[in-house]
Motif scaffolding. Structure first.
Motif, PDB file in Angstrom:
ATOM      1  N   UNK A   1       0.835  -1.199   0.000  1.00 48.64           N
ATOM      2  CA  UNK A   1       0.000   0.000   0.000  1.00 48.64           C
ATOM      3  C   UNK A   1       0.874   1.255   0.000  1.00 48.64           C
ATOM      4  N   UNK A   2       1.863   1.273   0.878  1.00 50.12           N
ATOM      5  CA  UNK A   2       2.719   2.456   0.984  1.00 50.12           C
ATOM      6  C   UNK A   2       3.619   2.641  -0.225  1.00 50.12           C
ATOM      7  N   UNK A   3       3.942   1.550  -0.913  1.00 50.12           N
ATOM      8  CA  UNK A   3       4.766   1.666  -2.125  1.00 50.12           C
ATOM      9  C   UNK A   3       3.996   2.366  -3.243  1.00 50.12           C
ATOM     10  N   UNK A   4       2.663   2.175  -3.275  1.00 52.03           N
ATOM     11  CA  UNK A   4       1.821   2.853  -4.255  1.00 52.03           C
ATOM     12  C   UNK A   4       2.276   2.646  -5.688  1.00 52.03           C
ATOM     13  N   UNK A   5       2.581   1.430  -6.047  1.00 56.20           N
ATOM     14  CA  UNK A   5       3.177   1.140  -7.355  1.00 56.20           C
ATOM     15  C   UNK A   5       2.161   1.225  -8.489  1.00 56.20           C
TER      16      UNK A   5
ATOM     17  N   UNK B   1      -2.074  -0.528  -9.888  1.00 53.35           N
ATOM     18  CA  UNK B   1      -3.332  -1.159  -9.506  1.00 53.35           C
ATOM     19  C   UNK B   1      -3.113  -2.563  -8.955  1.00 53.35           C
ATOM     20  N   UNK B   2      -2.265  -3.341  -9.613  1.00 47.68           N
ATOM     21  CA  UNK B   2      -2.019  -4.705  -9.148  1.00 47.68           C
ATOM     22  C   UNK B   2      -1.486  -4.712  -7.716  1.00 47.68           C
ATOM     23  N   UNK B   3      -0.521  -3.859  -7.412  1.00 52.53           N
ATOM     24  CA  UNK B   3       0.048  -3.856  -6.057  1.00 52.53           C
ATOM     25  C   UNK B   3      -0.975  -3.355  -5.037  1.00 52.53           C
ATOM     26  N   UNK B   4      -1.806  -2.382  -5.414  1.00 50.60           N
ATOM     27  CA  UNK B   4      -2.831  -1.898  -4.487  1.00 50.60           C
ATOM     28  C   UNK B   4      -3.876  -2.978  -4.225  1.00 50.60           C
ATOM     29  N   UNK B   5      -4.253  -3.723  -5.258  1.00 50.89           N
ATOM     30  CA  UNK B   5      -5.227  -4.802  -5.055  1.00 50.89           C
ATOM     31  C   UNK B   5      -4.594  -5.972  -4.282  1.00 50.89           C
ATOM     32  N   UNK B   6      -3.300  -6.206  -4.468  1.00 43.09           N
ATOM     33  CA  UNK B   6      -2.618  -7.235  -3.675  1.00 43.09           C
ATOM     34  C   UNK B   6      -2.534  -6.806  -2.212  1.00 43.09           C
ATOM     35  N   UNK B   7      -2.320  -5.507  -1.978  1.00 44.43           N
ATOM     36  CA  UNK B   7      -2.331  -4.996  -0.600  1.00 44.43           C
ATOM     37  C   UNK B   7      -3.687  -5.280   0.045  1.00 44.43           C
TER      38      UNK B   7
ATOM     39  N   UNK C   1      -6.849  -0.488   7.624  1.00 47.32           N
ATOM     40  CA  UNK C   1      -5.989  -0.524   6.433  1.00 47.32           C
ATOM     41  C   UNK C   1      -6.796  -0.946   5.201  1.00 47.32           C
ATOM     42  N   UNK C   2      -7.693  -1.895   5.394  1.00 51.09           N
ATOM     43  CA  UNK C   2      -8.577  -2.322   4.299  1.00 51.09           C
ATOM     44  C   UNK C   2      -9.396  -1.143   3.787  1.00 51.09           C
ATOM     45  N   UNK C   3      -9.919  -0.346   4.715  1.00 54.30           N
ATOM     46  CA  UNK C   3     -10.712   0.826   4.326  1.00 54.30           C
ATOM     47  C   UNK C   3      -9.883   1.786   3.474  1.00 54.30           C
ATOM     48  N   UNK C   4      -8.662   2.076   3.910  1.00 53.18           N
ATOM     49  CA  UNK C   4      -7.805   3.009   3.156  1.00 53.18           C
ATOM     50  C   UNK C   4      -7.481   2.448   1.769  1.00 53.18           C
ATOM     51  N   UNK C   5      -7.193   1.148   1.703  1.00 51.48           N
ATOM     52  CA  UNK C   5      -6.886   0.536   0.409  1.00 51.48           C
ATOM     53  C   UNK C   5      -8.087   0.600  -0.531  1.00 51.48           C
ATOM     54  N   UNK C   6      -9.268   0.352   0.013  1.00 50.25           N
ATOM     55  CA  UNK C   6     -10.479   0.413  -0.817  1.00 50.25           C
ATOM     56  C   UNK C   6     -10.709   1.821  -1.369  1.00 50.25           C
ATOM     57  N   UNK C   7     -10.454   2.842  -0.563  1.00 50.99           N
ATOM     58  CA  UNK C   7     -10.622   4.213  -1.050  1.00 50.99           C
ATOM     59  C   UNK C   7      -9.662   4.484  -2.206  1.00 50.99           C
ATOM     60  N   UNK C   8      -8.417   4.079  -2.058  1.00 48.36           N
ATOM     61  CA  UNK C   8      -7.430   4.300  -3.122  1.00 48.36           C
ATOM     62  C   UNK C   8      -7.856   3.561  -4.387  1.00 48.36           C
ATOM     63  N   UNK C   9      -8.274   2.321  -4.254  1.00 46.26           N
ATOM     64  CA  UNK C   9      -8.717   1.531  -5.412  1.00 46.26           C
ATOM     65  C   UNK C   9      -9.930   2.206  -6.061  1.00 46.26           C
ATOM     66  N   UNK C  10     -10.874   2.652  -5.245  1.00 48.65           N
ATOM     67  CA  UNK C  10     -12.048   3.343  -5.782  1.00 48.65           C
ATOM     68  C   UNK C  10     -11.669   4.626  -6.499  1.00 48.65           C
ATOM     69  N   UNK C  11     -10.765   5.393  -5.910  1.00 47.93           N
ATOM     70  CA  UNK C  11     -10.354   6.665  -6.507  1.00 47.93           C
ATOM     71  C   UNK C  11      -9.593   6.491  -7.812  1.00 47.93           C
ATOM     72  N   UNK C  12      -8.720   5.496  -7.863  1.00 44.98           N
ATOM     73  CA  UNK C  12      -7.786   5.399  -8.989  1.00 44.98           C
ATOM     74  C   UNK C  12      -8.181   4.425 -10.086  1.00 44.98           C
ATOM     75  N   UNK C  13      -8.895   3.350  -9.745  1.00 43.06           N
ATOM     76  CA  UNK C  13      -9.029   2.257 -10.713  1.00 43.06           C
ATOM     77  C   UNK C  13     -10.459   1.829 -11.024  1.00 43.06           C
ATOM     78  N   UNK C  14     -11.414   2.166 -10.193  1.00 46.97           N
ATOM     79  CA  UNK C  14     -12.753   1.589 -10.331  1.00 46.97           C
ATOM     80  C   UNK C  14     -13.615   2.374 -11.316  1.00 46.97           C
TER      81      UNK C  14
END
Length: 170
Positions: free
Chosen positions: A29-33, A35-41, A61-74
């Motif tokens: 998550x912190x690496x922010x590489x 979509x694949x790495x964010x979904x693996x996180x 942490x799950x909540x934060x990851x979901x927000x990033x995935x929603x913002x960037x990839x969904x």
């Protein structure tokens, strides 16, 4: 027992495998590489929760990851579901550990960044700050929120506090 309750209060876990999964997810998550790495996180956070459903830190942490995935990839439909799931995960974290600042910070992040509910995000962000004024990650999210409210004086003050606590963290 008593020890388990105190661990939950802090938002942590006594399950070594769950903690290991959380750490793997956090690193990705912190690496922010990408979509694949964010979904693996996210998958690592889900694994941590499967191993210990009372692990508030993993729910936050799950909540934060979901927000990033929603913002960037969904796409739109997935985005709505993702933000709802993020808010639910953060609420679970706050229910499991009512003194755990990261849970409230994640809830504020999910409401403000995910659902654009700035009014609803105010209380959880204020609570996260009150619970952990010495946590640079909590302060950084709180400062961003204050900036989004155009409270630049408070945002700057809190950002400087976060920078003092974690000078190597951009």
């Amino acid at each position: 027992g008593k020890e388990e309750g105190s661990t939950a209060l802090a938002g942590g876990t006594s399950n070594v495998e769950a903690f290991d999964a959380y750490l793997h997810g956090r690193a990705l998550y912190e690496a922010g590489i990408d979509e694949d790495s964010d979904r693996r996180a996210l998958a690592y956070f889900d694994r941590a929760i499967a191993l210990d459903g009372r692990y508030a830190g993993a729910h936050a942490a799950r909540a934060r990851a979901l927000v990033i995935i929603g913002n960037l990839y969904a796409g739109h439909a997935e985005r709505v579901r993702t933000y709802d799931a993020a808010a639910a995960a953060a609420r679970t974290a706050t229910a499991l550990a009512p003194e755990f600042a990261e849970g409230f910070s994640a809830l504020g992040f999910a409401l403000a960044s995910g659902k654009l509910d700035m009014r609803g995000a105010r209380e959880p962000f204020e609570r996260s700050y009150a619970l952990a004024p010495g946590n640079a990650d909590v302060l950084a999210r709180y400062a961003t929120f204050r900036s989004n409210l155009r409270d630049h004086a408070r945002a700057t003050e809190v950002s400087l506090m976060a920078a003092t606590l974690a000078p190597l963290n951009a």
